[in-house]
Design a protein around this motif. Structure first.
Motif, PDB file in Angstrom:
ATOM      1  N   PRO A 130      36.607  -6.526  -8.228  1.00 56.29           N
ATOM      2  CA  PRO A 130      37.683  -7.100  -9.049  1.00 56.29           C
ATOM      3  C   PRO A 130      37.089  -7.976 -10.153  1.00 56.29           C
ATOM      4  N   ARG A 131      37.865  -8.216 -11.196  1.00 57.20           N
ATOM      5  CA  ARG A 131      37.360  -8.950 -12.362  1.00 57.20           C
ATOM      6  C   ARG A 131      37.171 -10.432 -12.098  1.00 57.20           C
ATOM      7  N   VAL A 132      38.029 -11.042 -11.279  1.00 58.97           N
ATOM      8  CA  VAL A 132      38.080 -12.495 -11.156  1.00 58.97           C
ATOM      9  C   VAL A 132      37.360 -12.954  -9.892  1.00 58.97           C
ATOM     10  N   SER A 133      36.692 -14.116  -9.965  1.00 55.60           N
ATOM     11  CA  SER A 133      35.900 -14.599  -8.828  1.00 55.60           C
ATOM     12  C   SER A 133      36.738 -14.745  -7.566  1.00 55.60           C
ATOM     13  N   GLN A 134      37.973 -15.286  -7.695  1.00 58.68           N
ATOM     14  CA  GLN A 134      38.824 -15.463  -6.517  1.00 58.68           C
ATOM     15  C   GLN A 134      39.148 -14.121  -5.853  1.00 58.68           C
ATOM     16  N   ASP A 135      39.299 -13.071  -6.654  1.00 55.11           N
ATOM     17  CA  ASP A 135      39.558 -11.743  -6.090  1.00 55.11           C
ATOM     18  C   ASP A 135      38.281 -11.135  -5.510  1.00 55.11           C
ATOM     19  N   GLN A 136      37.142 -11.429  -6.095  1.00 55.66           N
ATOM     20  CA  GLN A 136      35.875 -10.953  -5.545  1.00 55.66           C
ATOM     21  C   GLN A 136      35.626 -11.544  -4.153  1.00 55.66           C
ATOM     22  N   TRP A 137      36.159 -12.730  -3.899  1.00 58.20           N
ATOM     23  CA  TRP A 137      36.049 -13.366  -2.591  1.00 58.20           C
ATOM     24  C   TRP A 137      36.665 -12.480  -1.501  1.00 58.20           C
ATOM     25  N   ASN A 138      37.658 -11.676  -1.874  1.00 54.31           N
ATOM     26  CA  ASN A 138      38.339 -10.804  -0.921  1.00 54.31           C
ATOM     27  C   ASN A 138      37.863  -9.359  -1.008  1.00 54.31           C
ATOM     28  N   ALA A 139      36.726  -9.135  -1.654  1.00 49.77           N
ATOM     29  CA  ALA A 139      36.253  -7.767  -1.893  1.00 49.77           C
ATOM     30  C   ALA A 139      35.261  -7.289  -0.835  1.00 49.77           C
ATOM     31  N   GLY A 140      35.093  -8.025   0.258  1.00 45.39           N
ATOM     32  CA  GLY A 140      34.152  -7.616   1.297  1.00 45.39           C
ATOM     33  C   GLY A 140      34.291  -8.495   2.517  1.00 45.39           C
ATOM     34  N   ARG A 141      33.314  -8.427   3.398  1.00 40.96           N
ATOM     35  CA  ARG A 141      33.385  -9.242   4.610  1.00 40.96           C
ATOM     36  C   ARG A 141      32.605 -10.539   4.423  1.00 40.96           C
ATOM     37  N   ARG A 142      33.085 -11.584   5.078  1.00 38.66           N
ATOM     38  CA  ARG A 142      32.461 -12.895   4.995  1.00 38.66           C
ATOM     39  C   ARG A 142      31.094 -12.866   5.684  1.00 38.66           C
ATOM     40  N   ILE A 143      30.144 -13.565   5.084  1.00 47.60           N
ATOM     41  CA  ILE A 143      28.787 -13.616   5.608  1.00 47.60           C
ATOM     42  C   ILE A 143      28.410 -15.069   5.873  1.00 47.60           C
ATOM     43  N   ALA A 144      27.918 -15.351   7.081  1.00 43.90           N
ATOM     44  CA  ALA A 144      27.440 -16.700   7.387  1.00 43.90           C
ATOM     45  C   ALA A 144      26.219 -17.019   6.533  1.00 43.90           C
ATOM     46  N   ARG A 145      26.054 -18.295   6.238  1.00 43.22           N
ATOM     47  CA  ARG A 145      24.930 -18.689   5.383  1.00 43.22           C
ATOM     48  C   ARG A 145      23.595 -18.273   5.998  1.00 43.22           C
ATOM     49  N   SER A 146      23.519 -18.330   7.310  1.00 39.05           N
ATOM     50  CA  SER A 146      22.259 -17.967   7.987  1.00 39.05           C
ATOM     51  C   SER A 146      21.968 -16.470   7.891  1.00 39.05           C
ATOM     52  N   ASP A 147      22.985 -15.666   7.546  1.00 39.78           N
ATOM     53  CA  ASP A 147      22.807 -14.214   7.456  1.00 39.78           C
ATOM     54  C   ASP A 147      22.743 -13.704   6.018  1.00 39.78           C
ATOM     55  N   LEU A 148      22.634 -14.602   5.051  1.00 42.16           N
ATOM     56  CA  LEU A 148      22.598 -14.186   3.647  1.00 42.16           C
ATOM     57  C   LEU A 148      21.459 -13.212   3.379  1.00 42.16           C
ATOM     58  N   GLN A 149      21.763 -12.181   2.570  1.00 45.60           N
ATOM     59  CA  GLN A 149      20.769 -11.205   2.142  1.00 45.60           C
ATOM     60  C   GLN A 149      20.875 -11.017   0.629  1.00 45.60           C
ATOM     61  N   PRO A 150      19.777 -10.614  -0.022  1.00 48.09           N
ATOM     62  CA  PRO A 150      19.843 -10.357  -1.468  1.00 48.09           C
ATOM     63  C   PRO A 150      20.958  -9.363  -1.806  1.00 48.09           C
ATOM     64  N   GLY A 151      21.707  -9.696  -2.844  1.00 51.04           N
ATOM     65  CA  GLY A 151      22.832  -8.865  -3.265  1.00 51.04           C
ATOM     66  C   GLY A 151      24.175  -9.397  -2.817  1.00 51.04           C
ATOM     67  N   ASP A 152      24.195 -10.345  -1.877  1.00 53.76           N
ATOM     68  CA  ASP A 152      25.466 -10.926  -1.450  1.00 53.76           C
ATOM     69  C   ASP A 152      26.050 -11.799  -2.560  1.00 53.76           C
ATOM     70  N   LEU A 153      27.378 -11.874  -2.596  1.00 56.43           N
ATOM     71  CA  LEU A 153      28.066 -12.755  -3.533  1.00 56.43           C
ATOM     72  C   LEU A 153      28.176 -14.144  -2.909  1.00 56.43           C
ATOM     73  N   VAL A 154      27.831 -15.175  -3.665  1.00 52.08           N
ATOM     74  CA  VAL A 154      27.930 -16.550  -3.174  1.00 52.08           C
ATOM     75  C   VAL A 154      28.932 -17.308  -4.044  1.00 52.08           C
ATOM     76  N   PHE A 155      29.797 -18.100  -3.399  1.00 51.70           N
ATOM     77  CA  PHE A 155      30.932 -18.722  -4.072  1.00 51.70           C
ATOM     78  C   PHE A 155      30.855 -20.242  -3.971  1.00 51.70           C
ATOM     79  N   PHE A 156      31.443 -20.895  -5.003  1.00 56.67           N
ATOM     80  CA  PHE A 156      31.326 -22.346  -5.121  1.00 56.67           C
ATOM     81  C   PHE A 156      32.664 -22.966  -5.528  1.00 56.67           C
ATOM     82  N   TYR A 157      32.822 -24.229  -5.136  1.00 53.77           N
ATOM     83  CA  TYR A 157      34.017 -25.039  -5.412  1.00 53.77           C
ATOM     84  C   TYR A 157      35.185 -24.548  -4.550  1.00 53.77           C
ATOM     85  N   SER A 158      36.066 -25.494  -4.233  1.00 58.89           N
ATOM     86  CA  SER A 158      37.147 -25.203  -3.291  1.00 58.89           C
ATOM     87  C   SER A 158      38.095 -24.120  -3.796  1.00 58.89           C
ATOM     88  N   ASP A 159      38.231 -24.001  -5.113  1.00 58.32           N
ATOM     89  CA  ASP A 159      39.124 -22.964  -5.654  1.00 58.32           C
ATOM     90  C   ASP A 159      38.392 -21.672  -6.001  1.00 58.32           C
TER      91      ASP A 159
END
Length: 344
Positions: free
Chosen positions: A276-305
Motif C-alpha cells: 500500500p502507498r501509506v505507512s499506516q496501511d503498510q503496517w497491515n500489509a504482513g505479519r508482525r515481527i518481534a524485534r528479536s526476530d528482525l531480518q533484512p527486508g522487514d519493514l520497521v515503523f516509528f511513532y505512535s501513529d
C-alpha cells in the motif's frame, strides 16, 4: 491676605523640550525592548524545526493517502462514465427502433392490425399474417421491456457516476488542504532557520553543503549490499542501498527522490511485491515481527501513529527517507521512537 497669582502656562520652548525628552525616552525604551529579544539559539531552532518537520511528515502520509484515494476514485469514475456512455448509445438505438414503430403506426392511421389483416384481399393468407402480427406485437413488447430495463440501468449508472465524482471532488479538496498544511509547516521551519544569527547560519550552511556533497558522492557510487540476505529479501535490500544519497521528496515514489513510504514501496516493487502507498496501511500489509526476530527486508515503523517507516538491513540499522532537506540514509532503528515491524 493677598491674592495668589495663577502660574503662567509653560512656554512653547519649554513644551518643545519636554516633548523631545519624552520622545527620546520612548525611543530608548523601544530600543531597550528590542535589545531584550535575543536571537534564537541554534538548539532551540533545531528543536522547533524538527517538530515542524515531524508534523509535516504526518501530513505527508495523509497527503499520500488522499492522493491514492483520488487516483482510485478517478479510475472508478472513468469506468462508470464509459459504462454510462455505452448505456446511452444502447438507449439511442432502442429509441430509433421505437420511433420507427411509432411512425409506422401513424402512417397506418391507427387502424387495429387485426382489422387490416381481415380486410386483406387474400383470405387464405389470413392465418399466416395473423401469426406474423402476433410475432410483431411480441417483438414490440420485448423491445419496450428492453428499453425500460436499459433506462433503469442507465439511471443507476448515472447516479453512481454522480456520487463517485462527488467523492472525487472531496478527495481533491482534502488533497489540496493537506498540501497547503505541508507547505505551511515547511515554510515555518525555513523562517525559523532564517532568524538564526550569522554564526549559526554559517553552521547550518556548512552542514547543508556537507550533505549535498555526501548526496552527490552517494549518488555517484552507492555502497553495494554484502549482507546475509538472500532471495526476495536480498533484492529488496539491494534496491534500498542503491537509493542511498537520493533526496527526500514528499509525495515521491522514485526514481529521483522518495518519501518514507515511497522508498519502502519502491524497494518491494523491485521484488514484484506491491505494498500500500501509506505507512499506516503498510503496517497491515504482513505479519508482525518481534524485534528479536528482525531480518533484512522487514519493514520497521516509528511513532505512535505509524507515520514513519524504514527498511531493516540488519545489525540494528535501517535505510529510510528521513524528511525534507535530507537524503536517504542508514540510521539505527533506536534513533526514533520504535513501534514494531512487519514482514509482508
Amino acid at each position: 491676605m493677598g491674592k495668589r497669582r495663577k502660574p503662567s502656562p509653560p512656554s512653547r520652548a519649554r513644551l518643545a523640550v519636554v516633548t523631545t525628552a519624552m520622545a527620546g525616552s520612548a525611543v530608548l525604551a523601544a530600543a531597550g525592548t528590542a535589545r531584550a529579544e535575543p536571537a534564537p539559539t541554534l538548539d532551540s531552532v533545531k528543536e522547533q524545526v524538527d517538530r515542524l518537520n515531524e508534523e509535516a511528515e504526518q501530513s505527508i502520509e495523509r497527503y499520500n493517502g488522499f492522493q491514492e484515494k483520488q487516483q482510485r476514485l478517478q479510475g472508478e469514475a472513468n469506468r462508470i462514465q464509459e459504462k454510462v456512455a455505452r448505456g446511452q448509445e444502447a438507449m439511442n438505438q432502442l429509441r430509433t427502433q421505437l420511433g420507427a414503430i411509432a411512425a409506422e403506426q401513424y402512417r397506418n392511421g391507427g387502424i387495429d392490425p387485426s382489422v387490416r389483416l381481415m380486410l386483406d384481399s387474400d383470405p387464405s393468407g389470413y392465418l399466416a399474417k395473423a401469426s406474423a402480427r402476433n410475432q410483431v406485437i411480441d417483438s414490440q413488447a420485448a423491445l419496450l421491456r428492453q428499453a425500460r430495463d436499459e433506462q433503469r440501468k442507465l439511471d443507476q449508472d448515472r447516479a453512481e457516476a454522480t456520487a463517485t465524482l462527488a467523492r472525487l471532488d472531496a478527495a481533491g479538496t482534502a488533497l489540496a488542504g493537506e498540501k497547503r498544511q505541508i507547505q505551511d509547516k515547511l515554510a515555518k521551519a525555513q523562517a525559523l532557520l532564517d532568524k538564526l544569527g550569522a554564526a549559526d547560519r554559517a553552521k547550518v550552511n556548512a552542514q547543508e553543503a556537507a550533505a549535498r556533497a555526501s548526496r552527490a558522492g552517494n549518488r555517484a557510487e552507492p555502497p553495494a549490499y554484502t549482507g546475509p540476505a538472500t532471495g526476495r529479501a536480498a533484492t529488496i535490500v539491494r534496491f534500498a542501498y542503491a537509493q542511498l544519497g537520493k533526496p527526500y521528496v514528499w509525495g515521491a515514489t522514485g526514481p529521483a527522490g522518495f518519501d518514507c513510504s515511497g522508498l519502502t514501496g519502491a524497494a518491494y516493487r523491485a521484488a514484484d511485491v506491491k505494498l500500500p502507498r501509506v505507512s499506516q496501511d503498510q503496517w497491515n500489509a504482513g505479519r508482525r515481527i518481534a524485534r528479536s526476530d528482525l531480518q533484512p527486508g522487514d519493514l520497521v515503523f516509528f511513532y505512535s501513529d505509524l507515520h514513519h517507516v524504514g527498511l531493516y538491513i540488519g545489525d540494528g540499522k535501517m535505510i529510510h527517507a528521513p524528511r525534507t532537506g535530507k537524503n536517504v540514509e542508514v540510521l539505527p532503528i533506536d534513533a526514533m521512537p520504535y513501534v514494531g515491524a512487519v514482514r509482508p
